[in-house]
Design a protein around this motif. Structure first.
Motif, PDB file in Angstrom:
ATOM      1  N   LYS A  65     -35.650 -28.736 -17.705  1.00 21.99           N
ATOM      2  CA  LYS A  65     -35.868 -27.541 -18.518  1.00 21.99           C
ATOM      3  C   LYS A  65     -36.483 -27.880 -19.875  1.00 21.99           C
ATOM      4  CE  LYS A  65     -32.324 -24.483 -16.646  1.00 21.99           C
ATOM      5  NZ  LYS A  65     -31.091 -23.745 -16.963  1.00 21.99           N
ATOM      6  N   LEU A  66     -36.090 -29.009 -20.445  1.00 21.32           N
ATOM      7  CA  LEU A  66     -36.624 -29.418 -21.741  1.00 21.32           C
ATOM      8  C   LEU A  66     -38.014 -30.036 -21.633  1.00 21.32           C
ATOM      9  CD1 LEU A  66     -33.359 -30.858 -23.299  1.00 21.32           C
ATOM     10  CD2 LEU A  66     -34.588 -28.813 -24.051  1.00 21.32           C
ATOM     11  N   GLY A  67     -38.474 -30.254 -20.394  1.00 22.40           N
ATOM     12  CA  GLY A  67     -39.826 -30.752 -20.191  1.00 22.40           C
ATOM     13  C   GLY A  67     -39.978 -32.256 -20.183  1.00 22.40           C
ATOM     14  N   TYR A  68     -38.875 -33.002 -20.172  1.00 18.79           N
ATOM     15  CA  TYR A  68     -38.963 -34.465 -20.216  1.00 18.79           C
ATOM     16  C   TYR A  68     -39.507 -35.071 -18.919  1.00 18.79           C
ATOM     17  CZ  TYR A  68     -36.494 -34.375 -24.624  1.00 18.79           C
ATOM     18  OH  TYR A  68     -36.144 -34.147 -25.923  1.00 18.79           O
ATOM     19  N   CYS A  69     -39.498 -34.296 -17.837  1.00 17.07           N
ATOM     20  CA  CYS A  69     -40.042 -34.766 -16.567  1.00 17.07           C
ATOM     21  C   CYS A  69     -41.496 -34.341 -16.413  1.00 17.07           C
ATOM     22  CB  CYS A  69     -39.197 -34.238 -15.405  1.00 17.07           C
ATOM     23  SG  CYS A  69     -37.494 -34.828 -15.429  1.00 17.07           S
ATOM     24  N   LYS A 113     -46.312 -33.996 -20.693  1.00 17.88           N
ATOM     25  CA  LYS A 113     -46.372 -33.536 -22.087  1.00 17.88           C
ATOM     26  C   LYS A 113     -45.293 -34.188 -22.936  1.00 17.88           C
ATOM     27  CE  LYS A 113     -48.419 -29.100 -20.915  1.00 17.88           C
ATOM     28  NZ  LYS A 113     -48.219 -27.663 -20.783  1.00 17.88           N
ATOM     29  N   ALA A 114     -44.224 -34.635 -22.309  1.00 19.85           N
ATOM     30  CA  ALA A 114     -43.123 -35.273 -23.032  1.00 19.85           C
ATOM     31  C   ALA A 114     -43.454 -36.700 -23.462  1.00 19.85           C
ATOM     32  CB  ALA A 114     -41.861 -35.271 -22.176  1.00 19.85           C
ATOM     33  N   LEU A 115     -44.608 -37.218 -23.069  1.00 21.06           N
ATOM     34  CA  LEU A 115     -45.004 -38.562 -23.505  1.00 21.06           C
ATOM     35  C   LEU A 115     -45.041 -38.681 -25.022  1.00 21.06           C
ATOM     36  CD1 LEU A 115     -47.761 -39.457 -20.908  1.00 21.06           C
ATOM     37  CD2 LEU A 115     -45.585 -40.648 -21.260  1.00 21.06           C
ATOM     38  N   GLU A 116     -45.240 -37.554 -25.713  1.00 18.07           N
ATOM     39  CA  GLU A 116     -45.261 -37.585 -27.175  1.00 18.07           C
ATOM     40  C   GLU A 116     -43.920 -38.028 -27.752  1.00 18.07           C
ATOM     41  OE1 GLU A 116     -44.685 -33.412 -29.130  1.00 18.07           O
ATOM     42  OE2 GLU A 116     -45.769 -33.075 -27.244  1.00 18.07           O
ATOM     43  N   TYR A 117     -42.824 -37.909 -26.988  1.00 15.79           N
ATOM     44  CA  TYR A 117     -41.501 -38.327 -27.443  1.00 15.79           C
ATOM     45  C   TYR A 117     -41.200 -39.788 -27.117  1.00 15.79           C
ATOM     46  CZ  TYR A 117     -40.945 -33.282 -27.706  1.00 15.79           C
ATOM     47  OH  TYR A 117     -41.116 -31.961 -27.987  1.00 15.79           O
ATOM     48  N   LEU A 132     -44.122 -47.558 -24.191  1.00 12.32           N
ATOM     49  CA  LEU A 132     -43.865 -46.792 -22.976  1.00 12.32           C
ATOM     50  C   LEU A 132     -45.015 -45.828 -22.697  1.00 12.32           C
ATOM     51  CD1 LEU A 132     -41.992 -46.153 -20.628  1.00 12.32           C
ATOM     52  CD2 LEU A 132     -40.806 -44.519 -22.108  1.00 12.32           C
ATOM     53  N   ARG A 133     -45.523 -45.190 -23.729  1.00 11.71           N
ATOM     54  CA  ARG A 133     -46.678 -44.283 -23.543  1.00 11.71           C
ATOM     55  C   ARG A 133     -47.864 -45.029 -22.951  1.00 11.71           C
ATOM     56  NH1 ARG A 133     -45.480 -42.193 -28.614  1.00 11.71           N
ATOM     57  NH2 ARG A 133     -47.156 -43.403 -29.551  1.00 11.71           N
ATOM     58  N   PRO A 146     -44.605 -39.071 -16.385  1.00 15.63           N
ATOM     59  CA  PRO A 146     -43.727 -38.590 -17.456  1.00 15.63           C
ATOM     60  C   PRO A 146     -42.708 -39.663 -17.851  1.00 15.63           C
ATOM     61  CG  PRO A 146     -42.986 -37.734 -15.365  1.00 15.63           C
ATOM     62  CD  PRO A 146     -44.266 -38.489 -15.089  1.00 15.63           C
ATOM     63  N   PRO A 147     -42.068 -39.528 -19.004  1.00 24.70           N
ATOM     64  CA  PRO A 147     -41.078 -40.525 -19.426  1.00 24.70           C
ATOM     65  C   PRO A 147     -39.763 -40.456 -18.655  1.00 24.70           C
ATOM     66  CG  PRO A 147     -41.300 -38.819 -21.087  1.00 24.70           C
ATOM     67  CD  PRO A 147     -42.339 -38.550 -20.045  1.00 24.70           C
ATOM     68  N   VAL A 148     -39.462 -39.322 -18.020  1.00 24.66           N
ATOM     69  CA  VAL A 148     -38.249 -39.179 -17.206  1.00 24.66           C
ATOM     70  C   VAL A 148     -38.677 -38.818 -15.790  1.00 24.66           C
ATOM     71  CG1 VAL A 148     -36.083 -37.930 -16.888  1.00 24.66           C
ATOM     72  CG2 VAL A 148     -36.878 -38.454 -19.206  1.00 24.66           C
ATOM     73  N   TRP A 149     -38.155 -39.564 -14.825  1.00 27.91           N
ATOM     74  CA  TRP A 149     -38.497 -39.341 -13.413  1.00 27.91           C
ATOM     75  C   TRP A 149     -37.292 -38.766 -12.681  1.00 27.91           C
ATOM     76  CZ3 TRP A 149     -41.185 -44.560 -11.797  1.00 27.91           C
ATOM     77  CH2 TRP A 149     -42.302 -44.769 -12.623  1.00 27.91           C
TER      78      TRP A 149
END
Length: 156
Positions: free
Chosen positions: A13-17, A20-24, A29-30, A38-41
């Motif tokens: 829901k927060l978009g970590y998967c 676009k969450a690569l900015e975090y 890692l990026r 994405p940073p979370v799979w």
């Protein structure tokens, strides 16, 4: 970071998967993940740990290391029910420490608690860490991962 089960929903829901969450994510890692990962799979249902275990095995094999020596951690902040204990033990059988913010629902026996928390270091190569302060728990996970990296002679 891998996620499965109930923990996945807030992360999804927060978009970590999402890419676009690569900015975090941190710079290194990026560089590895961009532009397509994405940073979370999300890895499946609650006890669907086979995918994560297979990924851990593939990474360790690729590097010529044992899983227990890799900087991996299993974190289950809350126990929704007793099956979480088996998930934690599944990863601990691989030698991966488990980290929790709530004590497991197995407090009926001092012997069981001692085994889960301490004695598995000798038999499984891993331990159960419970810290009710989530910030302290996160610090402990980071410290343990940094130690594993140091033990592998990886720059930290």
């Amino acid at each position: 970071m891998l996620t499965n089960g109930c923990a996945s929903f807030p992360l999804l829901k927060l978009g970590y998967c999402n890419t676009k969450a690569l900015e975090y994510a941190g710079k290194e890692l990026r560089e590895i993940l961009k532009p397509d990962l994405p940073p979370v799979w999300h890895m499946g249902e609650c006890l669907d740990n086979a995918r994560a275990s297979a990924l851990f095995r593939a990474l360790a094999d690729f590097l010529g290391k044992d899983i227990k020596d890799m900087p991996f951690a299993f974190a289950s902040p809350e126990w929704s029910n007793e099956k979480g204990v088996s998930a934690a033990l599944g990863f601990r059988l691989l030698g991966i420490n488990s980290y929790h913010s709530v004590y497991p629902p197995v407090q009926g026996s001092k012997n069981v608690m001692k085994y889960l928390f301490e004695d598995t270091k000798k038999t499984l190569g891993s331990v159960m860490v419970v810290e009710v302060d989530p910030i302290k728990l996160a610090d402990k996970i980071i410290l343990d991962i940094k130690q594993k990296r140091k033990d592998l002679n990886w720059n930290i």
